[in-house]
Design an enzyme around this catalytic site. Sequence first.
Site, PDB file in Angstrom:
ATOM      1  N   SER A 186     -48.335 -32.017  40.466  1.00 24.14           N
ATOM      2  CA  SER A 186     -48.285 -32.032  41.692  1.00 24.14           C
ATOM      3  C   SER A 186     -46.803 -31.570  42.470  1.00 24.14           C
ATOM      4  O   SER A 186     -46.646 -31.478  43.573  1.00 24.14           O
ATOM      5  CB  SER A 186     -48.025 -33.645  42.228  1.00 24.14           C
ATOM      6  OG  SER A 186     -49.371 -34.285  41.703  1.00 24.14           O
ATOM      7  N   GLU A 203       0.877  -1.223   0.090  1.00 25.44           N
ATOM      8  CA  GLU A 203       0.223   0.010  -0.062  1.00 25.44           C
ATOM      9  C   GLU A 203       0.987   1.300   0.070  1.00 25.44           C
ATOM     10  O   GLU A 203       0.533   2.418  -0.645  1.00 25.44           O
ATOM     11  CB  GLU A 203      -0.857   0.000   1.123  1.00 25.44           C
ATOM     12  CG  GLU A 203      -2.046  -1.091   1.335  1.00 25.44           C
ATOM     13  CD  GLU A 203      -3.043  -0.958   0.016  1.00 25.44           C
ATOM     14  OE1 GLU A 203      -3.348   0.162  -0.299  1.00 25.44           O
ATOM     15  OE2 GLU A 203      -3.067  -1.979  -0.677  1.00 25.44           O
TER      16      GLU A 203
END
Length: 858
Positions: free
Chosen positions: A494, A90
């Site tokens: 229950s 770059e």
Amino acid sequence: MRIFKRLLRIALYLFLAGILFVGGAIGVAYWLLAPRLPSVAVLRDYHMQVPLRVLSSDGRLIASFGETRRIPVRIADVPARLKNAVLSAEDADFYSHPGIDWHGIARAGIHVIVSGGDKGSGGSTITQQVARNFFLSPEKLYSRKLTEMFIALRMENELTKDQILELYLNKMFLGHRAYGVAAAASYYYGKTLDQLTVAQCATLASTFQLPSLVNPLNSPKRMIGRRDWVLGQMLSNRFITQAEYEEAIKEPNDAFPHEQQIEVDAPYLAEMVRQQTLEKLGNDALTEGYVVHTTVPSESQAAANDALRGRLSAYDRRHGYRGPEGHEELPGGAGPEDFDRVLAGYTPVAGMMPAIVTATGAKEATVYLNAKESATISLESITWARPYVNEGRAGAAPTRVDAVLKRGDVVRLIRSEKDDISEDAKATDTAATTTEAKPESNKGPWRLTQIPAVQAALVSIDPEDGAVRALVGGFSFARSKFNRAVMAARQPGSSFKPYLYSAAFERGFTPASIVNDAPVAFPDPSRPDGVWTPANDDNKFSGPMRLREALVQSKNLVSVRLLDAIGVRYTRDYATRFGFTPDALPQNLSLALGTASVSPMSMARGYAVFANGGYLVTPYFISRIDDRDGNPVYVANPERACADCQERLLNPTPPGPPTQPSTALIPAKPAAASSAGGVGTGDAVLPADAHDNASQAPKLAPHVIDVRNDYLVTSLMQDVVKRGTGSAAKALGRDDIAGKTGSTNDHRDAWFVGFNGDVSTAVWVGFDDFSSLGRGEFGAKAALPIWMDYMGAVLANKPSHTLAMPPGIATVQIDPGSGLPSPGGMNEIMKVEDVDRLREQAQQKQQEEQQDHAYDIF
């Protein structure tokens, strides 16, 4: 000669004039643009968007939320070979230029003149690229380019080169949602930056220009060419040696997607964390790099997953084979490409791998999983695959493989750890949630399986402070995001009875109280015959019996009579002490049979009151939230039972309802699907200040029931495990566990909720559409095995921990027939004041009997 000098002088004047003109133009442009230029000082402390990470209590990754992949890295931690690769690709002169490349700008200017205004070529330095990516739009305008240059110059003046390069390496998009070199290295190679080879560094550097097109996955051939060019630049810049260049140039492109490895399988919990973090921190929660530490240990969560999935698969095998998931007519010459095409529409679920039957016969079938593996399914391994008829009935066991599997069937296979897993054996074959759990040589053969249609949920919390220790909201989050652990409103059957018994003990009943287990009828205008006649599950009656035995045997008629005796209104009010809201509790005698609407989370919370000595804690699952720098922004400070805390001992409060109604367990409406496809967190959504860390002093949970009451109910539930409906749990070999089974009409719901002093765990099993689980699928058969597998794992090697007998409890000998004190009778425990009261009743009864005897003699 004189003419030449004159021309040269003119040219010089023109050149100088041009310089002055350009300089003046730039100066004017800067004067015009300067007020609008952004301040580059913000880049000193700029925060990259970093996903939200969710961790287990032992620091393992549960989930990551965010649209981008990014792992911020300091420039000091970037290896030189990667920096050199990026600079070569770059901006090789990055460390020497002032932020802009005059030669590049000149070349770009000449190109514009020659091409007649084409803006396709540019000369951007790394500094200019950083300026553009942070402050400007990508559109190609001369004004934008000029602004970019000015910002670049400012950046060079206010930031160091290393700071600029660090921003660049972390900010740039490098394909496949990866931003920055660290995220790209992790995604493409599954490596950290220091593990990258020279060739891989060059490959990453090659993606900066056109990341969506030129990356190692989308265009590998084009990428190789670009990579080799970067390597050549590195060699010419003397960043690598000739030998390193020659070695790197030969390296193949070995990139493939590496998704972030999830270490703890807890997607239902992760979605709850995501929603609550958004509530606490706002939308920035998903982008500011927060790390959420949950209360859930990875081992406990794994045990919950294994228990639930294994036992649901065992249930599914009990009820028969429902057939293949799909079928494809395969041509005679079909090969791997055809098989892969069919299987592309199916994904693995909880270790159950999709496969297609390619050949079948009487004794075995060949099944294709992928290009590298096929399996042989024998007749012995599919004896469980009786044809499914309904939840109550399955057909005969198969005698031929081809009666079950046809060529072209798409089925599920799973690795079994043993070769001889029977239908009723523990379902360890489904415990593994990944195919990489063990080395290949240690795995058993592939076996036929199917994704269960039934669902389940498990919630486990710490009774001391409500910290969630495990949470599973269903068999598979990928197939159903509905979180049954916190959002399901089901009847507990229950398993609700311990709350009723606790209320009765507060009203003067004792474990020895006698209640008649006999048929009873109550007026009910809503029924066709105008009468409600409850019954026991087995439709048998035992006559007068002690309450201890009634709970051990889960007698419905005793519970109905008990509720009728103490009153529905009182019982509903009393039940709110355990965190239930009044609107979840029916206002009639059916409450005795567990017709409330509750979630597994609320049941685990309610039983935690029995486990901790009578204190109502609020479940929570976020222990701490850190910012990206590791600084805590939230620390939970939950209300604790803390029975022995000095603050509680110095300021004792009588047990009673919480001073303020709890909002922590109010079922919430399912939220609209979020960006992550989640749902609401239901009854686990906490108030904003439920766990605030404003004070360092311990917060004390409200004292809701008397510790003596707690001890009595716990004693009854311990007997449920020792010799009642939960007796299978004796196999755990522990003396400190207590709990209660639960089943509802037509076996629509199966429950087991239980605890010791360390953990309270609720398990529910059922169908989302309220279908029946099938004949005989009580809580003890469908839910208890899940609870046992989980609790056996989390309590392994832990000492016994149960509630000690508190002051005010006495052991007394009673007559089992009357429940009254009687010397030489059986032992029972009860409150001291109840002993005195019952002794008076026993003496009075004895006197009455003596008088009756005297009358008989007379």
